[in-house]
Design an enzyme around this catalytic site. Structure first.
Site, PDB file in Angstrom:
ATOM      1  N   ARG A  53      -4.582  -8.843   7.129  1.00 50.00           N
ATOM      2  CA  ARG A  53      -4.932  -9.150   8.515  1.00 50.00           C
ATOM      3  C   ARG A  53      -5.819  -8.043   9.067  1.00 50.00           C
ATOM      4  O   ARG A  53      -5.821  -6.941   8.576  1.00 50.00           O
ATOM      5  CB  ARG A  53      -3.656  -9.251   9.371  1.00 50.00           C
ATOM      6  CG  ARG A  53      -2.861 -10.530   9.110  1.00 50.00           C
ATOM      7  CD  ARG A  53      -1.619 -10.561   9.974  1.00 50.00           C
ATOM      8  NE  ARG A  53      -1.947 -10.628  11.391  1.00 50.00           N
ATOM      9  CZ  ARG A  53      -1.497  -9.781  12.305  1.00 50.00           C
ATOM     10  NH1 ARG A  53      -0.712  -8.774  11.958  1.00 50.00           N
ATOM     11  NH2 ARG A  53      -1.820  -9.925  13.572  1.00 50.00           N
ATOM     12  N   LYS A  59       7.287  -2.772   4.372  1.00 46.18           N
ATOM     13  CA  LYS A  59       6.621  -4.066   4.203  1.00 46.18           C
ATOM     14  C   LYS A  59       6.686  -4.552   2.747  1.00 46.18           C
ATOM     15  O   LYS A  59       6.355  -3.818   1.817  1.00 46.18           O
ATOM     16  CB  LYS A  59       5.157  -3.946   4.643  1.00 46.18           C
ATOM     17  CG  LYS A  59       4.431  -5.274   4.615  1.00 46.18           C
ATOM     18  CD  LYS A  59       3.274  -5.276   5.580  1.00 46.18           C
ATOM     19  CE  LYS A  59       2.373  -6.465   5.374  1.00 46.18           C
ATOM     20  NZ  LYS A  59       1.347  -6.583   6.396  1.00 46.18           N
ATOM     21  N   ARG A  64       7.734   2.092  19.518  1.00 41.25           N
ATOM     22  CA  ARG A  64       7.244   3.177  20.357  1.00 41.25           C
ATOM     23  C   ARG A  64       8.193   4.344  20.155  1.00 41.25           C
ATOM     24  O   ARG A  64       9.418   4.215  20.342  1.00 41.25           O
ATOM     25  CB  ARG A  64       7.268   2.736  21.800  1.00 41.25           C
ATOM     26  CG  ARG A  64       6.657   3.715  22.730  1.00 41.25           C
ATOM     27  CD  ARG A  64       6.690   3.154  24.135  1.00 41.25           C
ATOM     28  NE  ARG A  64       6.313   4.171  25.074  1.00 41.25           N
ATOM     29  CZ  ARG A  64       6.531   4.092  26.358  1.00 41.25           C
ATOM     30  NH1 ARG A  64       7.132   3.030  26.861  1.00 41.25           N
ATOM     31  NH2 ARG A  64       6.148   5.058  27.162  1.00 41.25           N
TER      32      ARG A  64
HETATM   33  C1  BTN Z   1      -1.306  -8.920   5.900  1.00 37.16           C
HETATM   34  O1  BTN Z   1      -2.195  -8.124   6.237  1.00 37.16           O
HETATM   35  O2  BTN Z   1      -0.124  -8.680   6.107  1.00 37.16           O
HETATM   36  C2  BTN Z   1      -1.677 -10.224   5.248  1.00 37.16           C
HETATM   37  C3  BTN Z   1      -1.796 -10.075   3.770  1.00 37.16           C
HETATM   38  C4  BTN Z   1      -2.136 -11.373   3.072  1.00 37.16           C
HETATM   39  C5  BTN Z   1      -2.475 -11.156   1.605  1.00 37.16           C
HETATM   40  C6  BTN Z   1      -2.624 -12.448   0.872  1.00 37.16           C
HETATM   41  S1  BTN Z   1      -2.685 -12.253  -0.877  1.00 37.16           S
HETATM   42  C7  BTN Z   1      -3.096 -13.924  -1.058  1.00 37.16           C
HETATM   43  C8  BTN Z   1      -4.083 -14.254   0.042  1.00 37.16           C
HETATM   44  N1  BTN Z   1      -5.425 -13.903  -0.367  1.00 37.16           N
HETATM   45  C9  BTN Z   1      -5.949 -12.926   0.361  1.00 37.16           C
HETATM   46  O3  BTN Z   1      -7.095 -12.443   0.200  1.00 37.16           O
HETATM   47  N2  BTN Z   1      -5.074 -12.525   1.284  1.00 37.16           N
HETATM   48  C10 BTN Z   1      -3.838 -13.293   1.217  1.00 37.16           C
END
Ligand code: BTN
Length: 320
Positions: free
Chosen positions: A121, A186, A318
């Site tokens: 993201r 995570k 926070r």
């Molecule tokens: C995040 O930032 O938390 C989202 C991560 C999402 C990763 C997955 S891996 C499969 C799909 N292909 C990508 O390029 N991104 C998502």
């Protein structure tokens, strides 16, 4: 040939040059050359005179036939032909969009052993080492405009959290909008793109990255994997089948139910509710107490006695 050699080496044991050249029906020099190619995928092959070759760690490779068998025996709503398993591609979300151009309005499932441009993201890179994690995208047709998938990304996170909990992993939680955590580290993320006409018929391109057998990586936030949590190498094909089965049910039902149907279950995993948080939206920051999420999946933050709903941004604890 490199893929056949890798299947033999995947057990992490020593295999002699002779054994490999017989199994692959090629010369020992050709074996050595094909093993050298594996380093291009980021794999470390150890070589020792008298012993042969071995991978630094065992690998659980994706098995497309087994995956199809498992899915055909379950209630999944995707057909075997819709499943594509790759060795290395740029990103499963991008590949799903390309497949959807060929066959619009048909579900499609993309898996790969590694991604060269895995996306997270907010423009982040998603680490995608070969055969260590799951990189999965499901493209799914929707018919009622973009607002019909409000809250979908939260519900996808919920499915991943349920699958991990059913594996026996304790302390699974969710951080709005869709980070999946274990003991506040995570373990999985969700990235949803759209292809087609957002006002009419479009496809939700639902990408899930789940850290499975990864034990080393440089990531700028605290992370964990299924291996770290269970102490055992997971079979990635089994995990992929469980995720595809559950996600296909979610995707087929979401338009009818909306997020409100999943609200209560999501709230049980909410890692932030009742805590002092900061929501960052670009340069703007909102400080307050997290009051969970509303029936549409927006995060609720109480600030100076007023509770407001926010649809975008990134939430963090926070430190007071
Ligand atoms: C995040 O930032 O938390 C989202 C991560 C999402 C990763 C997955 S891996 C499969 C799909 N292909 C990508 O390029 N991104 C998502």
């Amino acid at each position: 040939m490199s893929s056949q050699a890798l299947q033999i080496l995947a057990d992490g044991e020593w295999h002699s040059g002779e054994e490999l050249s017989e199994a692959l029906s090629v010369s020992r020099t050709a074996v050595w050359k094909s093993l050298k190619k594996l380093s291009g995928l980021g794999l470390e092959v150890e070589a020792l005179k008298g012993k042969g070759y071995k991978l630094k760690s065992p690998l659980s490779l994706l098995d497309k036939e087994k995956l199809k068998e498992q899915l055909s025996a379950s209630d999944t709503l995707v057909s075997g032909e819709a499943i594509h398993v790759h060795w290395q591609i740029d990103s499963t979300n991008e590949e799903a969009k390309r497949e959807l151009l060929k066959q619009p309005n048909q579900p499609v499932v993309i898996l790969t052993e590694s991604q060269t441009q895995g996306r997270g993201r907010r423009g982040r890179v998603w680490q995608s080492p070969f055969a260590e994690n799951l990189y999965l995208t499901i493209g799914w047709p929707f018919t009622a405009g973009i607002s019909s998938i409000e809250g979908l990304s939260l519900a996808v996170g919920l499915v991943v959290a349920d699958v991990l909990t059913e594996l026996g992993i304790a302390d699974v939680s969710l951080k709005w909008p869709n980070d999946v955590l274990v003991a506040n580290q995570k373990i999985a993320g969700v990235l949803i793109d759209i292809s087609g006409d957002p006002l009419d018929c479009f496809n939700a391109v639902v990408g899930v990255g789940l850290n499975v057998n990864m034990s080393e990586a440089v990531i700028d936030q605290s992370w964990t994997s299924v291996l770290s949590q269970t102490g055992a190498y997971a079979q990635r094909t089994d995990l992929a089948a469980a995720l595809i089965e559950r996600l296909s049910v979610l995707l087929s039902e979401f338009q009818r139910h909306g997020f409100s149907h999943y609200h209560e279950s999501w709230s049980r995993y909410d890692s932030m509710k009742g805590r002092q948080v900061v929501l960052s939206m670009g340069d703007q920051k909102v400080f307050g107490v997290s009051c969970g999420v509303d029936q549409n999946g927006a995060v609720l933050i109480e600030c100076d006695g007023t509770i407001r709903a926010y649809n975008g941004g990134e939430i963090s604890l926070r430190l007071v």
